[in-house]
Design an enzyme around this catalytic site. Structure first.
Site, PDB file in Angstrom:
ATOM      1  N   GLY A   3      11.563 -22.898  12.178  1.00 57.78           N
ATOM      2  CA  GLY A   3      10.555 -22.254  13.020  1.00 57.78           C
ATOM      3  C   GLY A   3      11.072 -20.920  13.528  1.00 57.78           C
ATOM      4  O   GLY A   3      11.592 -20.141  12.740  1.00 57.78           O
ATOM      5  N   GLY A  30      14.071 -19.173  11.314  1.00 55.44           N
ATOM      6  CA  GLY A  30      14.796 -19.907  10.274  1.00 55.44           C
ATOM      7  C   GLY A  30      13.838 -20.897   9.647  1.00 55.44           C
ATOM      8  O   GLY A  30      12.641 -20.862   9.939  1.00 55.44           O
ATOM      9  N   GLY A  31      14.371 -21.786   8.830  1.00 61.87           N
ATOM     10  CA  GLY A  31      13.550 -22.771   8.142  1.00 61.87           C
ATOM     11  C   GLY A  31      12.799 -23.661   9.125  1.00 61.87           C
ATOM     12  O   GLY A  31      11.692 -24.116   8.847  1.00 61.87           O
ATOM     13  N   ILE A  83      12.569 -13.267  18.335  1.00 63.37           N
ATOM     14  CA  ILE A  83      14.012 -12.970  18.416  1.00 63.37           C
ATOM     15  C   ILE A  83      14.699 -13.355  17.111  1.00 63.37           C
ATOM     16  O   ILE A  83      15.603 -12.697  16.642  1.00 63.37           O
ATOM     17  CB  ILE A  83      14.656 -13.751  19.585  1.00 63.37           C
ATOM     18  CG1 ILE A  83      14.051 -13.335  20.928  1.00 63.37           C
ATOM     19  CG2 ILE A  83      16.164 -13.534  19.614  1.00 63.37           C
ATOM     20  CD1 ILE A  83      14.479 -14.206  22.093  1.00 63.37           C
ATOM     21  N   GLY A  84      14.267 -14.439  16.534  1.00 61.55           N
ATOM     22  CA  GLY A  84      14.906 -14.891  15.298  1.00 61.55           C
ATOM     23  C   GLY A  84      14.086 -15.995  14.676  1.00 61.55           C
ATOM     24  O   GLY A  84      13.211 -16.571  15.331  1.00 61.55           O
ATOM     25  N   ASP A 138      28.192 -28.131  14.904  1.00 59.26           N
ATOM     26  CA  ASP A 138      27.940 -26.828  14.264  1.00 59.26           C
ATOM     27  C   ASP A 138      28.472 -25.697  15.148  1.00 59.26           C
ATOM     28  O   ASP A 138      27.767 -24.730  15.438  1.00 59.26           O
ATOM     29  CB  ASP A 138      26.449 -26.658  13.970  1.00 59.26           C
ATOM     30  CG  ASP A 138      26.197 -25.616  12.885  1.00 59.26           C
ATOM     31  OD1 ASP A 138      27.160 -25.222  12.202  1.00 59.26           O
ATOM     32  OD2 ASP A 138      25.036 -25.192  12.722  1.00 59.26           O
ATOM     33  N   LYS A 158      11.704 -21.726  21.977  1.00 62.41           N
ATOM     34  CA  LYS A 158      12.128 -22.153  20.639  1.00 62.41           C
ATOM     35  C   LYS A 158      11.036 -23.054  20.089  1.00 62.41           C
ATOM     36  O   LYS A 158      10.620 -24.015  20.733  1.00 62.41           O
ATOM     37  CB  LYS A 158      13.454 -22.909  20.732  1.00 62.41           C
ATOM     38  CG  LYS A 158      14.082 -23.205  19.403  1.00 62.41           C
ATOM     39  CD  LYS A 158      15.518 -23.663  19.577  1.00 62.41           C
ATOM     40  CE  LYS A 158      16.192 -23.846  18.244  1.00 62.41           C
ATOM     41  NZ  LYS A 158      17.603 -24.162  18.400  1.00 62.41           N
TER      42      LYS A 158
HETATM   43  N1  LIG Z   1      17.812 -19.105  24.585  1.00 69.26           N
HETATM   44  C1  LIG Z   1      17.873 -18.077  23.753  1.00 69.26           C
HETATM   45  N2  LIG Z   1      17.761 -16.817  24.229  1.00 69.26           N
HETATM   46  C2  LIG Z   1      17.838 -15.757  23.378  1.00 69.26           C
HETATM   47  N3  LIG Z   1      18.046 -15.856  22.064  1.00 69.26           N
HETATM   48  C3  LIG Z   1      18.159 -17.096  21.540  1.00 69.26           C
HETATM   49  C4  LIG Z   1      18.078 -18.269  22.343  1.00 69.26           C
HETATM   50  N4  LIG Z   1      18.219 -19.350  21.536  1.00 69.26           N
HETATM   51  C5  LIG Z   1      18.389 -18.872  20.293  1.00 69.26           C
HETATM   52  N5  LIG Z   1      18.361 -17.527  20.291  1.00 69.26           N
HETATM   53  C6  LIG Z   1      18.503 -16.621  19.141  1.00 69.26           C
HETATM   54  O1  LIG Z   1      17.449 -16.872  18.248  1.00 69.26           O
HETATM   55  C7  LIG Z   1      17.906 -16.768  16.909  1.00 69.26           C
HETATM   56  C8  LIG Z   1      17.540 -18.038  16.176  1.00 69.26           C
HETATM   57  O2  LIG Z   1      18.286 -19.080  16.769  1.00 69.26           O
HETATM   58  P1  LIG Z   1      18.540 -20.508  16.175  1.00 69.26           P
HETATM   59  O3  LIG Z   1      19.775 -21.082  16.755  1.00 69.26           O
HETATM   60  O4  LIG Z   1      17.367 -21.319  16.376  1.00 69.26           O
HETATM   61  O5  LIG Z   1      18.636 -20.260  14.644  1.00 69.26           O
HETATM   62  P2  LIG Z   1      19.807 -19.608  13.769  1.00 69.26           P
HETATM   63  O6  LIG Z   1      21.052 -19.437  14.591  1.00 69.26           O
HETATM   64  O7  LIG Z   1      19.262 -18.393  13.121  1.00 69.26           O
HETATM   65  O8  LIG Z   1      19.911 -20.754  12.739  1.00 69.26           O
HETATM   66  P3  LIG Z   1      21.094 -21.726  12.403  1.00 69.26           P
HETATM   67  O9  LIG Z   1      21.860 -22.042  13.684  1.00 69.26           O
HETATM   68  O10 LIG Z   1      20.378 -22.900  11.858  1.00 69.26           O
HETATM   69  O11 LIG Z   1      21.932 -20.972  11.420  1.00 69.26           O
HETATM   70  C9  LIG Z   1      19.387 -16.490  16.976  1.00 69.26           C
HETATM   71  O12 LIG Z   1      19.588 -15.093  16.817  1.00 69.26           O
HETATM   72  C10 LIG Z   1      19.785 -16.911  18.360  1.00 69.26           C
HETATM   73  O13 LIG Z   1      20.881 -16.157  18.868  1.00 69.26           O
END
Ligand SMILES: Nc1ncnc2c1ncn2[C@@H]1O[C@H](COP(=O)(O)OP(=O)(O)OP(=O)(O)O)[C@@H](O)[C@H]1O
Length: 350
Positions: free
Chosen positions: A39, A36-37, A33-34, A154, A57
């Site tokens: 994972g 970052g640094g 799904i997404g 955040d 996650k």
């Molecule tokens: N429970 C979940 N269900 C669906 N998607 C999720 C869930 N948790 C996170 N995501 C999605 O996964 C992606 C990565 O999420 P994450 O919050 O870990 O990192 P990020 O938002 O890209 O990084 P940062 O918050 O450090 O900028 C995002 O697009 C987020 O919307």
């Protein structure tokens, strides 16, 4: 068929179909799904499937970091876990574990983030109705967290997402990687540290955060307010293009002047949002936030803007347009956080 095992893989490179085993459970990776640094986040299913999808996650283990940053996420989601789905703005955590190269948690899979939903809008902003309902829900999430003694640090559109059907009208708060406990074991607010390093996202950081001062509950509320400006004002926050952290700080200070507020809240209810920023600015690090006052201001802003709170959320309308059917009434229920009243839909009577 050959089974690919995810157990020894790198956090960010797990292919679809791979299997991760945790005690008696097996998870099959559906898609990433997404990332970052830290994972990545994957959509997974149980194997054999229970016909549900979950989010996993995953955080890379780093040599210099013994403990997972996911620990805070685990702690907070566990604390909130007793609340029934649909009655809270927190996701359910189903499982957690560690493998040779990563830590992981399995939680509720949510839908689009507020950032995605805003980007899908033609003008890049929510309608006034959706704006005020999202404002209320996202603030309720912050209040729930603060009630448990934690601040988020955040708050931003990417850290909120809507649920999947039938919870698609509930806004969930995500990502507690840099959350902090502000209450000590005796139940008192921790003494503020003299100097604090900048944490969070420059665009939404509170002025105290820019000043290197200890952040408390009020700072999450200030970030929430900037987030709402970005979601409701087609021009966004005035400092959206500023690169330099000092410049952003200066522009946040300028936004407190009469002209600054007119610009900041250009497409919003000026009096009520000005009252909210003035109120948040007066709250001290140790003070309790008067959320009731903020909810009252949101209700007042709905009246000023002649908002009908029964109008569907923007994304419900989009779905309806796709199906070319339906009425103009909202079809979903909202989490009832307080006294059984559907707080996000029911305006308070004066
Ligand atoms: N429970 C979940 N269900 C669906 N998607 C999720 C869930 N948790 C996170 N995501 C999605 O996964 C992606 C990565 O999420 P994450 O919050 O870990 O990192 P990020 O938002 O890209 O990084 P940062 O918050 O450090 O900028 C995002 O697009 C987020 O919307």
């Amino acid at each position: 068929m050959v089974t690919i095992t995810a157990d020894d893989m790198d956090a960010a490179d797990i292919p679809s179909g791979a299997i991760l085993t945790n005690k008696t459970l097996k998870y099959r990776f559906v898609e990433k799904i997404g990332s970052g640094g830290y994972g990545a986040v994957y959509k997974v299913q149980l194997d054999p499937s229970d016909n549900k999808e979950y989010a996993m996650k995953i955080e890379k283990k780093l040599d210099r970091r013994e403990h997972s940053k996911l620990n805070m996420e685990v702690h907070i989601l566990k604390m909130m876990g007793h609340k029934p789905e649909g009655k809270t703005h927190f996701l359910k955590m189903y499982d957690r574990g560690k493998k040779e190269k990563f830590f992981f948690i399995v939680m509720t899979l949510v839908g689009d983030s507020l950032l995605d939903l805003k980007r899908h809008r033609v003008r890049g902003v929510f309608s006034p109705t959706t704006g005020v309902k999202v404002a209320r829900q996202s603030l309720e999430a912050i209040e729930e967290l603060h009630d448990c003694g934690f601040i988020h640090r955040d708050i931003k559109p990417g850290n909120y997402a809507i649920g999947r059907h039938p919870y698609h009208c509930t806004v969930y708060i995500l990502d507690f990687g840099i959350a902090r406990r502000f209450i000590n074991s005796g139940g008192e607010v921790k003494a503020p540290r003299v100097k604090v390093h900048f944490k969070g996202t420059v665009r939404y950081a509170s002025v105290n955060c820019h000043r290197g001062k200890e952040n408390g509950p009020k700072d999450d509320c200030e970030s929430w307010l900037y987030m709402m400006v970005d979601l409701c004002n087609s021009e966004g926050v005035p400092w959206r293009r500023a690169q330099d952290r000092e410049k952003v700080f200066e522009m946040k200070e300028e936004a407190r002047t009469v002209k600054g507020k007119e610009r900041l809240f250009k497409e919003m209810a000026l009096t009520e949002w000005s009252n909210m920023i003035d109120y948040i600015d007066k709250v001290g690090y140790q003070d309790k936030v008067d959320y009731t006052y903020l909810y009252e201001m949101l209700d007042e802003s709905s009246r000023t803007m002649h908002i009908d709170l029964t109008t569907p959320y923007d994304w419900e309308k989009d779905e309806k347009e796709l199906q070319s059917a339906g009425t103009e009434r909202s079809s979903c229920t909202n989490p009832s956080m307080k006294s059984g009243i559907s707080s996000s839909l029911t305006p308070k009577k004066k």
